[in-house]
Each structure stands twice: as structure tokens, then as C-alpha cells.
Design a protein around this motif. Structure first.
Motif, short mmCIF file in Angstrom:
data_model
loop_
_atom_site.label_atom_id
_atom_site.label_comp_id
_atom_site.label_asym_id
_atom_site.label_seq_id
_atom_site.Cartn_x
_atom_site.Cartn_y
_atom_site.Cartn_z
N ASN A 39 6.83 9.85 32.85
CA ASN A 39 7.07 9.29 31.67
C ASN A 39 6.44 9.86 30.51
O ASN A 39 6.54 9.61 29.50
N GLU A 69 7.04 7.59 27.59
CA GLU A 69 7.87 6.47 27.77
C GLU A 69 6.89 5.17 28.18
O GLU A 69 6.12 5.21 29.43
N THR A 101 9.31 3.94 23.71
CA THR A 101 9.15 5.24 23.79
C THR A 101 8.36 5.63 22.23
O THR A 101 8.80 5.37 21.24
#
Length: 724
Positions: free
Chosen positions: A360, A426, A432
Motif C-alpha cells: 500500500n 493507500e 490515498t
């Protein structure tokens, strides 16, 4: 009578004389949902969907470039949100560009595939036919400050011309001709095998602006040319008529060796008349011109270091040069032809690392080193600069000084070192964040720390919300730091030469600084309707502008004395706020045709403050509306566009403070017959369809037009052939 009917009839005759043998590569069927997912790289140096980019970013696709008949970058910008565009309005800009209330061609940067192709030294350049779109697959416009990624000058916008795509463009050539003695041709060739891909492109263009004169005879009376002393230099009966010409050419070469190496070269030049001014203040007969060249050589090496790490090395060499034949012939030089010269170079080494930190997080960081050299824009020269000699050996003297006072020509060097880092995270499937920072140290203006923050919230597949904050700085260009002009009038009894006025250099200027807060909303209302909106607030500090010194620096030039001196100083500040919105509608009609329509609306307001004066935003229209429609059936494309622009302010200084240019509405029409036969396409473009008589805001001084008159209706007929 203008030959509209004749050319239109010829176009229709050609179009119905042959049976189409097939369709051009089908780029016309992108849905609005597809447009939300177009991949971009300008906002974060990584591939991502435009709807997820952590900043306000608009894309003009190859589909839109072709459907709307855009031939140059400025064609596309004048239909876009947020841009004030004044065609043929000023030297050296030619087309003056403003973004969200902040004007200046040097406050935005233009890239080609991520490599800078505008002057790295910050010099102002013309944006016109020297930026053609024949090889561009996508235009990415990143609004707001982007210095955290791109360094100095990335202030109001970064425009990235993407020339590569998954589907490589076909080889082709085209020819366009029309009224105003317009002529344009380009060629694009591609070769590839298993080991390399080679692309070669070139274009050339010419146009006359003399139809502006013939359509506005009351604005161009040929009266006596009288200098500041009241002497008649050229009697009215001996004056030459205006001959306003512009020309451009470009060259592009790119070689890909496998997936790791890219080598390229791009060059673009533009030449135009500097005589589009009030006729009593310019000598048309000497045909003064402005000619500049931009060239960039680049090399890129990419390597995947591991499953999660990669690196990219970029080496560029950037050149900006003003031709020694660049000249003026106006009242300020006594109607004697006077020359200018400037040159700037930059060598840049940049390395970028990218790392995937888990599933992420993406970390992007790197460094760059720039070595820059410049001969800033010279004072008015009596003869052309000799490029084969160094500045110190030019032997150029001020007029009226008996070759006793040499004209100073400056030559400077400096370097910049920077470190930059950006983390995209993320947080969950909807949220985000982007955090970025850049540290830059310059040998001229010291060190600067520039932050960047972005947040994207995907409420659903159809809705995206964005919040971003960024800062930028505009490094003081050599042209601003060493701005230098003036003249001597006579020799006094004490043997000193007398000048009444000089602009003299100020090498200690600080960067201009900008802060921007933006809120964006994108929502797919239905499969046929897409809405985008952006709220923004800008604050610009330490604006560079000229100011009369409290006490004249009368001995700046040895052998002379100056009554009044002026220097550039960091004096002004500006605040602007506004809203942009875009509405796109797209549907299939029962007749089997496709209809697309779009609306771009921009509102901006604010003020500029300097010297205890508060003025409106200079060279800015508060409201701008663009309406466009594209209808396509089989191989026919019809695209009209209407542009409305409200009242525009003029200069922020002096004579222009109380002047403005009137609102206007103008329409264009583009028609194309695709595959008339065997990959042969024919197009017709009618500029200023209803022959509107209008003007755009001039510079604001007393010697130029308050409203620069524009061309009447003029037509272009184009032929394009693609090679399989």
C-alpha cells in the motif's frame, strides 16, 4: 468576398467523389468511464488513473486532439479551463498565457515525455506554432504548484506532452494551406524491429497577419513617424505598409534501445514580427522580428533493481537562444533598427528511485544537479551580436557616444542541487495520501524547502474527492536579474554623456513564491454525463516588477550620467481564488452517429498589491466559457466550438492600470472526412466562423494596442496521409 463558399464546395465535392475504404484507427470510442481511468504520470512520476492523481490534472486525449482539429498546444489551451489566452499580443511571449489569475509564459513549464523543453533558465518564450501536436498522444495539464517534483518555475502549471503510447502512431505526412497565406506541413516516420524503435518527426509553418491590417484600416493609419524630440524621421508618404509574418519549424528524434535506453533530441524555433503596435510608434519598413530557438537533447536509462525497487537516470542538455537578428524599430530606439541577443544553457543529471513498501505504499525519491550558463537579454544593440565572439569582445557601443561607451553584455554561471522525496500511501480502499518535499540549493538565490500534500477519497467508482496543498518558487531569471536598457542623448561640457533614463540590473532578486490550496470533485453522473469541478486559492509573494530608484544611480555606466534609474525588485503580492468546472456529455444517437458535447467554465477573482496600490488581477478575465460539440457518423467528423471571454484587465503597471479589453465571443468550426480513400484524410477548419471583429488585451503601455485586433474569418484546408 472571402472564398468560404468556394472552398466548402470543393471540400464536399472531394468527400463525395470516393468511397471510403475503411476507418482510421478507432480512437473515437472511449467512454466517459474510460476517460476517468486514463493513465497519467505527471502528478506523481508514477503511472496512475487520472481520477486518483493527487492534484488537479486534466487530460486532453489523442481522440480529442483529432476530433477538434487541434494543431498546436495553444489551440488546445485556448479551449481548456483556467487559461487566459491572448493571441499575438506581446513580445516576447507572442501568445500571452495566464493560469488562474497569474499570467506569464515563464510561470509554467512544458515537458515532452517528462523532459523539459522550455528554457531551464526561466527566460520568457513564445508559445505558438512551435509546439505542434502531430506526434502527441496525450496532453497532461497539472495545475498548481509542482516545484516539489519539478523544481524551479513549476508554478502555475506543468504541461506534459506524451508522445508514446501502447499503440504507436502510424507514419504519416500532412499539408495544410489556407487564407492568411497559411502553410503548414509535417512528416512523422516510425521504424522498429526486435532491438530498437526509431521515430522521426518534423514540421514547418508560415502565416501572414496582414489580414488584421486590412480588416482594421482605421487602426493602422500611416502618419509621420516622429521621435521624442519632435523630429519627423519618416514622412507619412514614404512609409511602408505593415508586413507581419510569422514562421516556425520543429524537429523530433527519439530512439528506444530495448526497454532500458531512450535517446532523443527535440528542436523548435519561432519567428514573428515585433511591429504589431500602434503605427505612429513603429517603422514597418524595417521589418523587425523576434526569433528564438529551443533545443533539448536527452538520455534516459531505466532498470528494475528488484521486485520492489527500480531506478531511472535522466541526462539532459537544454538550449535557449535568441537569434542575433532579433530586432525592434520603434520610437524607443529612435526608429533605428536595434538588435537583441540572449542565450541560456543547462546540463542536468537526475536520478529517481521508486520502491514499493508493502502493498500500500510507494516511495519515490531522488536527486538532481544542474549546471546553468546564460547571456541575459542584452540592451539595444546597434548591430547584431556576433556569436563567434565572447561577450567581452563584442565591441558594441551606445549610439550618440562616439564609440566611447561600450554596451555591457553580461555573462553568468550558476548551479542548483536538489533532493526530493514523495510517499504515496493507500490508507484503505477509498483513501490515498501523498506527502512530498523538495530541498533545493542554488548558488544564486540560496536554499528553499518546498512541501506538497495530497489526499484522494474515492467515495465510489463514480466519485472522487481531492484536497491538495502545494508550494512553488519561480527562480529570478537572468532576464529579470540583468534587465538592462536605455540610451544616451548628448555629451555635456564636462565630457560626460547624458542619459535621461536607464533600467539597470539587480542581481540580488529573490524567487517569487506561490502557495495553492485546491479542492476537487469528479463525479460520473451517468454513463453519458461526467462532471468535474475544482475550487482553488492562490497566494503569490515577492513578485518581481520594475520600480524607479529613490535616488538615481547616475554613475552606473562609466563615462555617462543618468538622470533616472529603474531596477527590478521583489515588490508585489497577488491573491486569486476561483472555481473551474467541466461537463462532458456523450451518447449514441438512433441514426448510428455519436454525439459528444462539453462545457468548460472558469471564474477567477482577486487582486494584486504593490507600492501601496491594489489593482485587479492583470491580464485576466474573471469569467471564461467554452462550449464544444463533436458529431461523428461513420467517417465524418464535425466539431464546432464557441469561446466567450468576459472583460479582461490590462497591465498591472503604469498606463495599463485603468485600461481593459472588451468581452468577446468567437466560434470555430472543424470538419474532417476520414479515409476519403486509402488512408487519405481531408479536413476543413474555419477560424472565427462568424467573422467577429474583436481584440485581446495588449501590454497596456501607450505605444501598443489596448485591444490587439485579431484575424477575421480565415480558412484552412488540410490533407493527411497515413502509411500502414
Amino acid at each position: 468576398m472571402r472564398p468560404l463558399a468556394v472552398i466548402s464546395t470543393a471540400f464536399l465535392t472531394l468527400s463525395t467523389s470516393f468511397h471510403a475504404s475503411g476507418s482510421e484507427e478507432d480512437i473515437f470510442n472511449l467512454s466517459l468511464n474510460d476517460l476517468m481511468k486514463v493513465k497519467v504520470s505527471s502528478a506523481s512520476l508514477s503511472q496512475e488513473q487520472v481520477v486518483n492523481a493527487p492534484a488537479t490534472l486534466r487530460v486532453i486525449s489523442r481522440q480529442e486532439i483529432q476530433e477538434r482539429g487541434y494543431q498546436t498546444l495553444t489551440d488546445a489551451l485556448q479551449d481548456s479551463i483556467s487559461f487566459d489566452h491572448a493571441w499575438a499580443s506581446e513580445s516576447p511571449d507572442f501568445n500571452r498565457i495566464g493560469v488562474r489569475g497569474v499570467f506569464g509564459n515563464n510561470k509554467l513549464i512544458i515537458l515532452q515525455d517528462g523532459f523539459r523543453i522550455t528554457p531551464a533558465t526561466g527566460d520568457v518564450i513564445a508559445l505558438a506554432e512551435n509546439f505542434p501536436l502531430y506526434l502527441v498522444q496525450q496532453i497532461e495539464i497539472l495545475f498548481g504548484p509542482a516545484s516539489a517534483l519539478y523544481g524551479a518555475d513549476a508554478m502555475t502549471a506543468v504541461i506534459n506532452l506524451i508522445t508514446t503510447s501502447d499503440t504507436e502512431p502510424q507514419s504519416e505526412f500532412s499539408v495544410v494551406g489556407g487564407e492568411t497565406d497559411y502553410g503548414r506541413a509535417h512528416i512523422l516516420a516510425n521504424w522498429k524491429n526486435e532491438r530498437f524503435k526509431l521515430r522521426l518527426g518534423a514540421h514547418k509553418h508560415q502565416q501572414s497577419l496582414n489580414d488584421i491590417v486590412s480588416a482594421n484600416p482605421e487602426s493602422f493609419p500611416l502618419t509621420d513617424l516622429i521621435n521624442f524630440n519632435g523630429d519627423v524621421i519618416v514622412p507619412a508618404q514614404q512609409r511602408a505598409a505593415p508586413n507581419l509574418q510569422n514562421r516556425s519549424h520543429s524537429l523530433d528524434i527519439m530512439l528506444n534501445l530495448g526497454e532500458a535506453w531512450t535517446v532523443g533530441y527535440t528542436e523548435r524555433a519561432f519567428q514573428y514580427s515585433t511591429a504589431l503596435a500602434l503605427p505612429q510608434f513603429v517603422d514597418y519598413g524595417q521589418e523587425p522580428l523576434w526569433e528564438s530557438t529551443l533545443a533539448t537533447s536527452y538520455l534516459k536509462f531505466t532498470r528494475q533493481l528488484s521486485d520492489t525497487w527500480s531506478t531511472e537516470i535522466q541526462i539532459t542538455d537544454n538550449l535557449y537562444e535568441l537569434s542575433p537578428q532579433t530586432s525592434f524599430a520603434n520610437i524607443f530606439v529612435g526608429f533605428e533598427k536595434s538588435y537583441k541577443y540572449a542565450k541560456g544553457t543547462k546540463q542536468d543529471w537526475r536520478q529517481i528511485f521508486k520502491a514499493s513498501l508493502g502493498e500500500n505504499n510507494i516511495l519515490t525519491f531522488g536527486y538532481s544537479y544542474e549546471d546553468l550558463e546564460s547571456i541575459p537579454l542584452t540592451a539595444d544593440l546597434p548591430t547584431p551580436y556576433q556569436t563567434g565572439l565572447p561577450p567581452s569582445a563584442q565591441q558594441l557601443f551606445f549610439p550618440n557616444t562616439n564609440n566611447e561607451i561600450a554596451i555591457p553584455i553580461f555573462h553568468i554561471n550558476w548551479h542548483n542541487t536538489s533532493l526530493f522525496s514523495q510517499l504515496q500511501s493507500e490508507i484503505n480502499e477509498q483513501l490515498t495520501t501523498t506527502l512530498g518535499v523538495r530541498y533545493e540549493d542554488s548558488s544564486t538565490y540560496g536554499s528553499t524547502l518546498i512541501p506538497r500534500i495530497g489526499l484522494v477519497y474515492r467515495q465510489s467508482e463514480k466519485t472522487s474527492l481531492k484536497l491538495s496543498y502545494g508550494e512553488a518558487f519561480l527562480a529570478p531569471s537572468p532576464q529579470n536579474r540583468f534587465r538592462f536598457f536605455g540610451s544616451f542623448e548628448f555629451q555635456r561640457n564636462d565630457d560626460l554623456y547624458q542619459s535621461f533614463f536607464f533600467q539597470i540590473p539587480n542581481p540580488n532578486l529573490k524567487p517569487e513564491k506561490m502557495k495553492t490550496l485546491e479542492i476537487g470533485w469528479t463525479h460520473l453522473l451517468s454513463d453519458s454525463l461526467l462532471f468535474q469541478s475544482d475550487l482553488f486559492f492562490n497566494r503569490l509573494d515577492d513578485i518581481i516588477q520594475p520600480a524607479i530608484t529613490d535616488t538615481a544611480i547616475d554613475d552606473f555606466i562609466s563615462g555617462g550620467t543618468i538622470a533616472t534609474t529603474q531596477i527590478n525588485e521583489n515588490l508585489g503580492k497577488l491573491e486569486s481564488f476561483g472555481i473551474d468546472f467541466t461537463l462532458n456529455y456523450q451518447t449514441e444517437l438512433s441514426s448510428g452517429s455519436q454525439l459528444k458535447s462539453w462545457i468548460n467554465f472558469s471564474y477567477v477573482d482577486g487582486d494584486r498589491q504593490a507600492n501601496e496600490q491594489e489593482t485587479e488581477l492583470p491580464f485576466t478575465s474573471n469569467e471564461k466559457l467554452r462550449l464544444g460539440l463533436t458529431w461523428r457518423k461513420n467517417d465524418w467528423v464535425v466539431s464546432p466550438v464557441i469561446r466567450w471571454q468576459g472583460r479582461s484587465t490590462l497591465s498591472e503597471l503604469g498606463d495599463g492600470l485603468d485600461k481593459s479589453a472588451s468581452a468577446f465571443t468567437v466560434a470555430d468550426l472543424y470538419l474532417e472526412r476520414i479515409n476519403l480513400f486509402n488512408n487519405f484524410h481531408v479536413s476543413l477548419k474555419i477560424n472565427n466562423l462568424f467573422d467577429e471583429k474583436y481584440g485581446v488585451p495588449g501590454e497596456g503601455s501607450s505605444t501598443v494596442f489596448t485591444e490587439v485586433p485579431q484575424l477575421p474569418r480565415w480558412l484552412q484546408l488540410g490533407f493527411r496521409y497515413q502509411i500502414d
